[in-house]
Design a protein around this motif. Sequence first.
Motif, PDB file in Angstrom:
ATOM      1  N   ARG A 104      28.238  30.695  19.619  1.00 43.01           N
ATOM      2  CA  ARG A 104      27.185  29.715  19.382  1.00 43.01           C
ATOM      3  C   ARG A 104      27.146  29.291  17.923  1.00 43.01           C
ATOM      4  N   ASN A 105      26.727  28.074  17.692  1.00 40.33           N
ATOM      5  CA  ASN A 105      26.527  27.556  16.349  1.00 40.33           C
ATOM      6  C   ASN A 105      25.549  28.462  15.598  1.00 40.33           C
ATOM      7  N   THR A 106      25.827  28.724  14.329  1.00 38.79           N
ATOM      8  CA  THR A 106      24.979  29.603  13.522  1.00 38.79           C
ATOM      9  C   THR A 106      24.290  28.788  12.432  1.00 38.79           C
ATOM     10  N   TRP A 107      22.972  28.763  12.455  1.00 31.43           N
ATOM     11  CA  TRP A 107      22.208  28.107  11.399  1.00 31.43           C
ATOM     12  C   TRP A 107      22.098  29.085  10.234  1.00 31.43           C
ATOM     13  N   HIS A 108      22.344  28.581   9.022  1.00 30.33           N
ATOM     14  CA  HIS A 108      22.280  29.450   7.842  1.00 30.33           C
ATOM     15  C   HIS A 108      21.751  28.658   6.647  1.00 30.33           C
ATOM     16  N   ARG A 109      21.343  29.417   5.638  1.00 31.46           N
ATOM     17  CA  ARG A 109      20.842  28.821   4.402  1.00 31.46           C
ATOM     18  C   ARG A 109      21.034  29.819   3.268  1.00 31.46           C
ATOM     19  N   VAL A 110      20.890  29.332   2.038  1.00 31.10           N
ATOM     20  CA  VAL A 110      20.940  30.189   0.861  1.00 31.10           C
ATOM     21  C   VAL A 110      19.655  29.983   0.084  1.00 31.10           C
ATOM     22  N   ILE A 111      18.967  31.066  -0.167  1.00 34.38           N
ATOM     23  CA  ILE A 111      17.705  31.045  -0.902  1.00 34.38           C
ATOM     24  C   ILE A 111      17.939  31.615  -2.304  1.00 34.38           C
ATOM     25  N   ARG A 112      17.577  30.857  -3.325  1.00 29.08           N
ATOM     26  CA  ARG A 112      17.673  31.378  -4.689  1.00 29.08           C
ATOM     27  C   ARG A 112      16.470  32.252  -4.966  1.00 29.08           C
ATOM     28  N   ARG A 113      16.758  33.498  -5.270  1.00 30.58           N
ATOM     29  CA  ARG A 113      15.664  34.427  -5.577  1.00 30.58           C
ATOM     30  C   ARG A 113      15.171  34.188  -6.994  1.00 30.58           C
ATOM     31  N   ILE A 157      31.778  34.205   7.927  1.00 30.12           N
ATOM     32  CA  ILE A 157      32.175  32.986   8.616  1.00 30.12           C
ATOM     33  C   ILE A 157      31.086  32.629   9.615  1.00 30.12           C
ATOM     34  N   PHE A 158      30.569  31.415   9.487  1.00 32.43           N
ATOM     35  CA  PHE A 158      29.574  30.925  10.423  1.00 32.43           C
ATOM     36  C   PHE A 158      30.239  29.946  11.373  1.00 32.43           C
ATOM     37  N   THR A 159      29.963  30.102  12.640  1.00 37.00           N
ATOM     38  CA  THR A 159      30.518  29.179  13.622  1.00 37.00           C
ATOM     39  C   THR A 159      29.745  27.864  13.578  1.00 37.00           C
ATOM     40  N   GLY A 160      30.436  26.788  13.880  1.00 37.37           N
ATOM     41  CA  GLY A 160      29.819  25.468  13.923  1.00 37.37           C
ATOM     42  C   GLY A 160      29.875  24.908  15.331  1.00 37.37           C
ATOM     43  N   TYR A 161      29.458  23.671  15.463  1.00 36.69           N
ATOM     44  CA  TYR A 161      29.424  23.036  16.778  1.00 36.69           C
ATOM     45  C   TYR A 161      30.818  22.894  17.391  1.00 36.69           C
TER      46      TYR A 161
END
Length: 71
Positions: free
Chosen positions: A41-50, A26-30
């Motif tokens: 705090r807001n958590t910046w996240h991403r998904v990278i395709r390997r 779970i990532f927190t948002g604004y």
Amino acid sequence: NMPGLQHLNWNNQWINSPIDSNNTVIFTGYQLQLASQNSLRNTWHRVIRRKDLLTTGDRYSLVAFVPFKHT
């Protein structure tokens, strides 16, 4: 259940997020940041395709917006 999930740490570096099949990430948002008065705090996240993994199979993401006004 697939690698590639990353989050931005306090040094502005993308690092792999630990995941396993028995837990939910779970990532927190604004909105939660505001509701907690910046305790969370807001958590910046991403998904990278390997590129070394096969592209077959499914990857699922679920986004849920929780209205804190009524919680």
